[in-house]
Scaffold this motif. Structure first.
Motif, PDB file in Angstrom:
ATOM      1  N   GLU A 222       0.833  -1.201   0.000  1.00 36.34           N
ATOM      2  CA  GLU A 222       0.000   0.000   0.000  1.00 36.34           C
ATOM      3  C   GLU A 222       0.870   1.254   0.000  1.00 36.34           C
ATOM      4  OE1 GLU A 222      -2.494  -0.433   3.365  1.00 36.34           O
ATOM      5  OE2 GLU A 222      -3.816  -1.952   2.433  1.00 36.34           O
ATOM      6  N   LYS A 223       1.977   1.204   0.781  1.00 37.11           N
ATOM      7  CA  LYS A 223       2.877   2.357   0.838  1.00 37.11           C
ATOM      8  C   LYS A 223       3.525   2.599  -0.517  1.00 37.11           C
ATOM      9  CE  LYS A 223       6.741   4.267   3.473  1.00 37.11           C
ATOM     10  NZ  LYS A 223       7.720   4.032   4.566  1.00 37.11           N
ATOM     11  N   LEU A 224       3.933   1.476  -1.211  1.00 37.40           N
ATOM     12  CA  LEU A 224       4.522   1.593  -2.533  1.00 37.40           C
ATOM     13  C   LEU A 224       3.532   2.194  -3.513  1.00 37.40           C
ATOM     14  CD1 LEU A 224       6.807   1.081  -4.531  1.00 37.40           C
ATOM     15  CD2 LEU A 224       5.927  -1.265  -4.825  1.00 37.40           C
ATOM     16  N   ALA A 225       2.271   1.727  -3.444  1.00 36.59           N
ATOM     17  CA  ALA A 225       1.254   2.281  -4.330  1.00 36.59           C
ATOM     18  C   ALA A 225       1.074   3.774  -4.076  1.00 36.59           C
ATOM     19  CB  ALA A 225      -0.064   1.531  -4.133  1.00 36.59           C
ATOM     20  N   GLU A 226       1.093   4.144  -2.789  1.00 29.21           N
ATOM     21  CA  GLU A 226       0.941   5.559  -2.445  1.00 29.21           C
ATOM     22  C   GLU A 226       2.130   6.371  -2.968  1.00 29.21           C
ATOM     23  OE1 GLU A 226      -0.635   9.043  -0.924  1.00 29.21           O
ATOM     24  OE2 GLU A 226      -1.542   7.076  -1.271  1.00 29.21           O
ATOM     25  N   LEU A 227       3.383   5.806  -2.835  1.00 30.13           N
ATOM     26  CA  LEU A 227       4.551   6.510  -3.347  1.00 30.13           C
ATOM     27  C   LEU A 227       4.489   6.663  -4.863  1.00 30.13           C
ATOM     28  CD1 LEU A 227       7.392   4.875  -1.187  1.00 30.13           C
ATOM     29  CD2 LEU A 227       6.516   7.224  -1.030  1.00 30.13           C
ATOM     30  N   LYS A 228       4.057   5.595  -5.544  1.00 29.43           N
ATOM     31  CA  LYS A 228       3.899   5.695  -6.995  1.00 29.43           C
ATOM     32  C   LYS A 228       2.899   6.777  -7.366  1.00 29.43           C
ATOM     33  CE  LYS A 228       5.199   0.974  -8.260  1.00 29.43           C
ATOM     34  NZ  LYS A 228       4.748  -0.290  -8.892  1.00 29.43           N
ATOM     35  N   ARG A 229       1.788   6.794  -6.585  1.00 31.95           N
ATOM     36  CA  ARG A 229       0.788   7.828  -6.870  1.00 31.95           C
ATOM     37  C   ARG A 229       1.357   9.223  -6.659  1.00 31.95           C
ATOM     38  NH1 ARG A 229      -2.598  10.934  -4.283  1.00 31.95           N
ATOM     39  NH2 ARG A 229      -1.915  10.154  -2.245  1.00 31.95           N
ATOM     40  N   GLN A 230       2.213   9.361  -5.621  1.00 29.10           N
ATOM     41  CA  GLN A 230       2.808  10.669  -5.346  1.00 29.10           C
ATOM     42  C   GLN A 230       3.851  11.043  -6.387  1.00 29.10           C
ATOM     43  OE1 GLN A 230       4.314  10.576  -1.339  1.00 29.10           O
ATOM     44  NE2 GLN A 230       2.253  10.439  -0.405  1.00 29.10           N
ATOM     45  N   THR A 231       4.500  10.042  -7.011  1.00 23.02           N
ATOM     46  CA  THR A 231       5.533  10.353  -8.002  1.00 23.02           C
ATOM     47  C   THR A 231       4.960  10.746  -9.352  1.00 23.02           C
ATOM     48  OG1 THR A 231       5.643   8.007  -8.584  1.00 23.02           O
ATOM     49  CG2 THR A 231       7.220   8.829  -6.931  1.00 23.02           C
ATOM     50  N   GLU A 261      16.088   5.924  -6.412  1.00 20.00           N
ATOM     51  CA  GLU A 261      15.325   5.770  -5.159  1.00 20.00           C
ATOM     52  C   GLU A 261      14.109   4.863  -5.373  1.00 20.00           C
ATOM     53  OE1 GLU A 261      13.054   8.516  -1.792  1.00 20.00           O
ATOM     54  OE2 GLU A 261      14.079   9.470  -3.514  1.00 20.00           O
ATOM     55  N   LEU A 262      13.422   5.050  -6.477  1.00 18.05           N
ATOM     56  CA  LEU A 262      12.252   4.218  -6.772  1.00 18.05           C
ATOM     57  C   LEU A 262      12.668   2.783  -7.009  1.00 18.05           C
ATOM     58  CD1 LEU A 262       9.217   4.093  -7.260  1.00 18.05           C
ATOM     59  CD2 LEU A 262       9.649   4.679  -9.655  1.00 18.05           C
ATOM     60  N   ASP A 263      13.789   2.572  -7.733  1.00 10.14           N
ATOM     61  CA  ASP A 263      14.261   1.208  -7.984  1.00 10.14           C
ATOM     62  C   ASP A 263      14.664   0.526  -6.692  1.00 10.14           C
ATOM     63  OD1 ASP A 263      13.815   1.515 -10.659  1.00 10.14           O
ATOM     64  OD2 ASP A 263      15.876   2.158 -11.132  1.00 10.14           O
TER      65      ASP A 263
END
Length: 278
Positions: A222-231, A261-263
């Motif tokens: 969920e945190k990764l999805a949120e970070l992707k959404r923020q990026t 950082e994303l990788d």
């Protein structure tokens, strides 16, 4: 007390008169029964008096009619020397028919002045009766039409009811099947939940990091999805910067840092997922 005894005597006399030679039925003699029987005896006495008056009146009228008949017969004998006994069988039959017609029409005599209005009244009654019969026939036809429509509607409703009952039974079978499946799924869910809990306890006893648990992985996902959404807006913003001419190398450096950082985050998540599968 004397009045009560007088009423009892009157009641006894009235009962004896009513039953005659037959025995009087036994009854409880008290103030109430005596009062009721006395009231009945008074009403009976008044009715007997009225009936006697009517009988006397009818006897008087019969006597008057008989006298009038004899008088008319004597007039016929004196004027035309006519007597009903002198008529032929056909004449007697006609005379009886005339008399019967006068009685049926309820007229006072057999003259034309009496017969014609009576016949006219009878004809009017006949037309009114025919008109009433026509109205009744129309109403009956309307009722028959309504009855036919009602029977058709009832038949349609019965068919719809059968369809609804069949559909209801089908849906009920489906619901029962779904309930059974739901019970099976609930049992399986409990079984899986127990298995997951047992596996987590085993992994925990073997020193597995708590961050690799199912809940932790779900939270990381969920945190990764949120970070992707923020990026997403950052990527759009970076894309706009890429079109700018001044200092493109610096912008490229920032982009590379964000990508690294994303990788790194994705690699860490993949590693933990792989460890969970092992």
């Amino acid at each position: 007390m004397e009045a009560q005894e007088e009423k009892e005597a009157q009641v006894a006399a009235w009962l004896k008169k009513i039953f005659g030679d037959h025995p009087i039925p036994q009854y409880e003699v008290n103030a109430r029964t005596t009062e009721i029987l006395h009231h009945l005896s008074e009403r009976n006495r008044v009715r007997d008096r009225d009936v006697s008056l009517v009988i006397e009146d009818l006897k008087q009228k019969a006597s008057e009619y008989e006298s009038e008949g004899k008088h008319l017969q004597s007039l016929l004998m004196e004027s035309v020397n006519f007597s009903p006994a002198n008529l032929s069988s056909t004449g007697s039959r006609y005379l009886n028919a005339l008399a019967d017609s006068a009685v049926a029409l309820e007229i006072k005599d057999t003259s034309l002045a009496s017969f014609i209005p009576a016949v006219n009244d009878l004809t009017s009654d006949l037309f009114r009766t025919k008109s009433k019969n026509e109205e009744i026939k129309l109403e009956l036809a309307k009722l028959e039409k309504n009855l036919t429509a009602t029977l058709v509607l009832e038949k349609c409703l019965r068919e719809d009811l059968k369809k609804a009952e069949f559909h209801l039974s089908t849906e009920r079978a489906k619901v029962d099947n779904r309930l059974q499946n739901m019970g099976f799924l609930k049992a399986k869910s409990e079984e899986f939940r127990f298995g997951i809990r047992t596996a987590e306890e085993q992994l925990s006893s073997r020193g597995m990091d708590a961050s690799l648990s199912h809940q932790s992985l779900v939270a990381l996902s969920e945190k990764l999805a949120e970070l992707k959404r923020q990026t997403i807006p950052l990527k759009k913003k970076l894309e706009s910067y890429l079109d700018l001419m001044p200092n493109p190398s610096l912008a490229q450096v920032k982009i590379e840092e964000a990508k690294r950082e994303l990788d790194t985050i994705e690699a860490e998540l993949t590693k933990k997922v792989d460890m969970m599968e092992l």
